[in-house]
Write an enzyme that holds these catalytic residues in place. Structure first.
Site, PDB file in Angstrom:
ATOM      1  N   LYS A 172       0.802  -1.216   0.000  1.00 30.05           N
ATOM      2  CA  LYS A 172       0.000   0.000   0.000  1.00 30.05           C
ATOM      3  C   LYS A 172       0.840   1.274   0.000  1.00 30.05           C
ATOM      4  O   LYS A 172       0.316   2.360  -0.216  1.00 30.05           O
ATOM      5  CB  LYS A 172      -0.978  -0.025   1.153  1.00 30.05           C
ATOM      6  CG  LYS A 172      -1.991  -1.142   0.959  1.00 30.05           C
ATOM      7  CD  LYS A 172      -3.100  -1.094   1.971  1.00 30.05           C
ATOM      8  CE  LYS A 172      -4.139  -2.147   1.678  1.00 30.05           C
ATOM      9  NZ  LYS A 172      -3.672  -3.510   2.007  1.00 30.05           N
TER      10      LYS A 172
HETATM   11  C1  LIG Z   1      -4.471  -4.533   1.737  1.00 26.66           C
HETATM   12  C2  LIG Z   1      -3.748  -5.815   1.627  1.00 26.66           C
HETATM   13  C3  LIG Z   1      -4.207  -6.841   0.802  1.00 26.66           C
HETATM   14  C4  LIG Z   1      -5.506  -6.746   0.033  1.00 26.66           C
HETATM   15  O1  LIG Z   1      -5.454  -5.800  -0.999  1.00 26.66           O
HETATM   16  P1  LIG Z   1      -6.818  -5.244  -1.626  1.00 26.66           P
HETATM   17  O2  LIG Z   1      -6.406  -4.233  -2.623  1.00 26.66           O
HETATM   18  O3  LIG Z   1      -7.590  -4.667  -0.504  1.00 26.66           O
HETATM   19  O4  LIG Z   1      -7.507  -6.428  -2.223  1.00 26.66           O
HETATM   20  C5  LIG Z   1      -3.450  -7.989   0.683  1.00 26.66           C
HETATM   21  N1  LIG Z   1      -2.315  -8.146   1.384  1.00 26.66           N
HETATM   22  C6  LIG Z   1      -1.848  -7.190   2.198  1.00 26.66           C
HETATM   23  C7  LIG Z   1      -0.606  -7.456   2.953  1.00 26.66           C
HETATM   24  C8  LIG Z   1      -2.533  -5.994   2.344  1.00 26.66           C
HETATM   25  O5  LIG Z   1      -2.057  -5.050   3.154  1.00 26.66           O
END
Ligand SMILES: *Cc1c(COP(=O)(O)O)cnc(C)c1O
Length: 436
Positions: A110
């Site tokens: 993210k």
């Molecule tokens: C947020 C997250 C996900 C999921 O991603 P989305 O875009 O919400 O589907 C998967 N793995 C990790 C480690 C995350 O932080």
């Protein structure tokens, strides 16, 4: 590029600029913003990605979505600052590769979206600074840290993070509660879906309008779209190595923002043959694709907590990319759910077979990749490793019987002191916001 609301059913739809879509987060009719058209990229460019630098590719991918609202030189700088760390594609053997998205400052994927959005918001604030913007964000674990880190010290922006009590890991909690400055953490008695519902409610609350609230969840176009970079960079690497096989991507999915960016990349022309959305037991989408009945259950806690989402916001955008036609979608997209037990087995298997230490989210991705190669023998599978294993230290150490070293980024947050405000319901959030 103009954006429209997915809830707008009028023939002549109201459109907004990139800036407005980002600053509002969610349209006034509660709909997610969606680009008015899907730009396509030049074939010559798409087939020769290794001839371009990573920053050049990212710039060319994102610029059609900004539509001149940020001048080229500034946008190039934003892209370069966003992608200031490695995104390596690691080959486990000739069939399986993992795209490591965890080399950023908070060690989960993210970071890319959060850094991009923070810099865009910073750019617009510098141009015409008027009022403080409040970024309100719900986190299932990693968004909070990435947003806190990305937005720390951005002038004119206050960040408020809602996280579910007891449902994020210790390191995740530290990353969002220890920074201070313009970052406030609210600990919520409830699940991630409760946090997300409270955020959505605040956006629609007329008494809050004067607060200039926006979201930094993947519902925000400025968080969601830069995630396309990963897929372009992975395909660039495969082209460089002369890969000629078809490639399936398996994406560990919670709110379905990341995989939706992948589908968007393919709609722009990037060669990708198939998508697997791998989930934990929060399996609303796998069930929906089987039964065509969208029926979220209460959210269950799992060891892949960043995916503990039972009403994923972005799935509607994926449907939109296939014009709402499930048969079309099913041709290139499927979704499968895995238990914690299967996830731990996958972690053990990756370690025993390849000496690869995966976190629980990456392991769910690997399970999806295995399914992909059963369904499509002869293809190549890339699964996304979305967090560094150290973010799930206890689980990884206990499952694999290993000891992990703490990287520098994590050592730093371990020293900080946690600060948060506890709230129980929407009323608590509202009191906090109106009092701030
Ligand atoms: C947020 C997250 C996900 C999921 O991603 P989305 O875009 O919400 O589907 C998967 N793995 C990790 C480690 C995350 O932080």
């Amino acid at each position: 590029m103009k954006y429209l609301s997915l809830n707008d059913t009028h023939k002549n739809k109201k459109t907004v600029s990139f800036r407005e879509a980002m600053v509002k987060g969610l349209a006034p009719d509660r709909g997610l913003y969606f680009p008015q058209e899907i730009p396509t990229l030049d074939k010559e460019f798409l087939e020769n990605l290794p001839e371009y630098t990573e920053h050049e590719i990212a710039y060319r991918v994102i610029s059609p979505f900004i539509g001149g609202e940020i001048p080229e030189a500034d946008l190039r700088k934003i892209v370069a600052e966003t992608l200031s760390f490695e995104i390596p594609l690691v080959h486990l053997d000739r069939d399986y590769s993992t795209l490591e998205l965890f080399h950023g400052p908070t060690m989960a994927f993210k970071d890319v979206g959060a850094r991009f959005m923070a810099r865009c918001l910073g750019y617009f604030n510098r141009q015409a600074f008027t009022k403080t913007i409040r970024v309100l964000v719900a986190t299932s674990g990693d968004t909070g840290g990435a947003v806190a880190n990305g937005f720390l010290g951005v002038p004119g922006v206050e960040v408020i993070i809602l996280y579910p009590e007891g449902k994020v890991s210790d390191i995740q909690e530290r990353q969002l509660t220890t920074l201070g400055q313009n970052i406030t953490a609210l600990k919520v008695k409830g699940s991630f879906d409760d946090c997300q519902a409270m955020v959505k409610q605040a956006f629609l609350d007329e008494e809050m309008e004067h607060l200039n609230l926006t979201s930094a969840n993947s519902i925000n176009v400025a968080r969601w779209l830069p995630q396309m970079f990963y897929y372009f960079l992975a395909v660039r690497q495969l082209q460089k190595e002369g890969n000629t096989r078809k490639v399936v991507f398996s994406v560990p999915s919670g709110n379905f923002g990341n995989i939706c960016a992948g589908v968007m990349a393919s709609k722009m022309g990037l060669e990708m043959s198939y998508f697997i959305a791998a989930t934990n037991v929060n399996d609303t989408i796998p069930r929906y694709l089987d039964s065509e009945n969208y029926a979220p259950n209460p959210t269950l806690p799992t060891i892949s907590n960043a995916m503990d989402v039972s009403d994923p916001s972005n799935f509607i955008r994926i449907e939109k990319l296939f014009h709402g036609e499930l048969p079309q979608l099913r041709r290139v997209f499927s979704s499968h759910s895995y238990t914690d037990e299967e996830t731990r087995e996958a972690m053990k298997d990756l370690y025993a077979t390849y000496r690869y230490i995966a976190d629980p989210h990456g392991a769910v991705g690997y399970l999806g990749a295995r399914k992909a190669l059963e369904d499509f023998p002869g293809h190549r599978a890339v699964f996304l490793e979305t967090a560094h294993p150290v973010k799930f230290l206890k689980e990884v150490e206990a499952t694999l019987n290993v000891t992990l070293d703490l990287p520098l980024q994590i050592q730093e947050v371990m020293e900080g002191e946690k600060h948060f405000i506890s709230i129980e319901s929407y009323k608590g959030l509202k009191e906090f916001l109106l009092g701030s």
